[in-house]
Motif scaffolding. Structure first.
Motif, short mmCIF file in Angstrom:
data_model
loop_
_atom_site.label_atom_id
_atom_site.label_comp_id
_atom_site.label_asym_id
_atom_site.label_seq_id
_atom_site.Cartn_x
_atom_site.Cartn_y
_atom_site.Cartn_z
N LEU A 44 0.86 -1.26 -0.09
CA LEU A 44 0.08 -0.08 0.02
C LEU A 44 0.78 1.24 0.09
N ASP A 45 2.02 1.13 0.72
CA ASP A 45 2.76 2.40 0.73
C ASP A 45 3.32 2.41 -0.48
N LYS A 46 3.82 1.67 -1.23
CA LYS A 46 4.49 1.72 -2.53
C LYS A 46 3.41 2.27 -3.43
N LYS A 47 2.13 1.80 -3.51
CA LYS A 47 1.25 2.65 -4.22
C LYS A 47 0.83 3.90 -4.13
N LEU A 48 0.85 4.49 -2.78
CA LEU A 48 0.65 5.69 -2.38
C LEU A 48 1.92 6.62 -2.51
N GLY A 49 3.11 5.95 -2.25
CA GLY A 49 4.21 6.67 -2.19
C GLY A 49 4.52 7.55 -0.98
N ILE A 50 3.95 7.21 0.08
CA ILE A 50 3.97 7.92 1.40
C ILE A 50 5.33 8.09 2.24
N THR A 51 5.87 7.18 2.23
CA THR A 51 7.39 7.08 2.88
C THR A 51 8.54 7.73 1.69
N GLU A 52 7.96 7.47 0.34
CA GLU A 52 8.93 7.91 -0.57
C GLU A 52 8.88 9.63 -0.55
N LYS A 53 7.59 9.98 -0.45
CA LYS A 53 7.63 11.53 -0.53
C LYS A 53 8.10 11.89 0.74
N PHE A 54 7.77 11.40 1.77
CA PHE A 54 8.22 11.91 3.07
C PHE A 54 9.69 11.98 3.12
N GLY A 55 10.57 10.91 2.36
CA GLY A 55 11.97 10.86 2.50
C GLY A 55 12.47 12.06 1.65
N ASN A 56 11.71 12.50 0.63
CA ASN A 56 12.36 13.69 -0.01
C ASN A 56 12.27 14.99 1.13
N CYS A 57 11.77 14.90 2.19
CA CYS A 57 11.59 16.06 2.98
C CYS A 57 12.88 16.18 3.72
N PHE A 58 13.78 15.24 3.62
CA PHE A 58 15.08 15.20 4.46
C PHE A 58 16.46 15.44 3.45
N GLN A 59 17.18 16.03 3.87
CA GLN A 59 18.59 16.36 3.22
C GLN A 59 19.63 15.40 3.73
N ASP A 60 20.23 14.69 2.89
CA ASP A 60 21.28 13.34 3.51
C ASP A 60 22.46 14.15 3.10
N HIS A 61 23.44 14.69 4.04
CA HIS A 61 24.88 15.00 4.28
C HIS A 61 25.76 14.16 4.07
N VAL A 67 27.30 4.74 2.74
CA VAL A 67 26.09 4.64 3.01
C VAL A 67 25.26 3.47 2.86
N ASP A 68 24.83 2.68 3.82
CA ASP A 68 24.06 1.27 3.53
C ASP A 68 22.81 1.37 3.46
N HIS A 69 22.02 2.58 4.13
CA HIS A 69 20.80 2.61 4.24
C HIS A 69 20.26 3.90 3.93
N SER A 70 19.68 3.97 3.01
CA SER A 70 19.23 5.46 2.41
C SER A 70 18.06 6.05 3.32
N VAL A 71 17.76 7.25 3.28
CA VAL A 71 16.70 7.82 4.03
C VAL A 71 15.49 7.30 3.87
N HIS A 72 15.04 7.17 2.70
CA HIS A 72 13.88 6.48 2.32
C HIS A 72 13.83 5.07 3.07
N GLU A 73 14.76 4.24 3.13
CA GLU A 73 14.77 2.85 3.79
C GLU A 73 14.73 3.18 5.30
N LEU A 74 15.30 4.08 5.79
CA LEU A 74 15.33 4.38 7.30
C LEU A 74 14.02 4.69 7.60
N LEU A 75 13.30 5.71 6.97
CA LEU A 75 12.07 6.07 7.24
C LEU A 75 11.18 5.14 7.32
N ALA A 76 11.23 4.45 6.23
CA ALA A 76 10.13 3.16 5.98
C ALA A 76 10.25 1.94 7.04
N GLN A 77 11.70 1.73 7.47
CA GLN A 77 11.66 0.71 8.54
C GLN A 77 11.16 1.17 9.72
N ARG A 78 11.60 2.73 10.19
CA ARG A 78 11.00 3.24 11.32
C ARG A 78 9.42 3.15 11.33
#
Length: 202
Positions: A44-61, A67-78
């Motif tokens: 359902l998340d992949k269909k709606l793109g919630i965690t993907e769009k939410f991940g775009n609200c972060f800047q990864d420095h 990096v082994d885990h992208s911001v999107h993966e960290l958000l989705a896992q949490r």
């Protein structure tokens, strides 16, 4: 939640016989999980793109070569962990081995590989914890994931509007209080006749 370290499937434990029958325990059931429902949540998340769009609200420095885990993966896992009822970040030291969560995060081909382990509590904590004293994530050694709070607030509105075929002309916010009962002399608490007790009622 699956065990953090899967047992050797060849290991057998023999118990005392009962009425001439052997009682043994073995671990040849393979990887087992009690959280298989998260696979449907992930779809359902992949269909709606919630965690993907939410991940775009972060800047990864972070230096991306390490990096082994992208911001999107960290958000989705949490978020998936919270949905499953694991609110504590510490739970992810065991959840990182859960086969259902790995499948939800598209780690299906790496179930038995250490490289396929999900993020542990320390890595996820770097996503959540950022003291106010750290003003520049670029120069910080540990806190390099910077949230854009304005974008996060905007994303919640966008998620709401996308749930309609046609955006509503107006939005009514019905603000209601939630009582928080207290049992001492906490400062700021007062007796509320509606809730029949001493509480905080912001």
């Amino acid at each position: 939640m699956s065990p953090s370290h899967p047992r050797n499937p060849r290991q057998v434990i023999n118990f005392s016989k009962q009425k001439g029958k052997e009682i043994i325990a073995n671990f040849d059931g393979g990887l087992i999980t009690s959280d298989a429902g998260i696979v449907w949540i992930a779809e359902l998340d992949k269909k709606l793109g919630i965690t993907e769009k939410f991940g775009n609200c972060f800047q990864d420095h972070r230096h991306q070569s390490y990096v082994d885990h992208s911001v999107h993966e960290l958000l989705a896992q949490r978020l998936y962990g919270i949905i499953l009822g694991y609110e504590d970040v510490n739970d992810h030291d065991k959840l990182r081995h859960d086969p259902a969560l790995k499948i939800a995060l598209e780690k299906l081909n790496e179930l038995e590989d250490k490289k396929g382990w999900l993020a542990g509590k320390s890595t996820i904590n770097r996503l959540e914890y950022c003291p106010e004293t750290i003003l520049d994530q670029k120069t910080s050694r540990y806190h390099k994931i910077e949230p854009n709070f304005e974008a996060i607030e905007k994303s919640f509105v966008e998620f709401f509007l996308e749930s309609y075929k046609k955006p509503p002309l107006s939005i009514i916010l019905d603000m209601d209080v939630t009582d928080d009962q207290v049992h001492g002399n906490q400062e700021g608490a007062f007796f509320n006749s509606y809730y029949h007790g001493v509480c905080y009622a912001p």
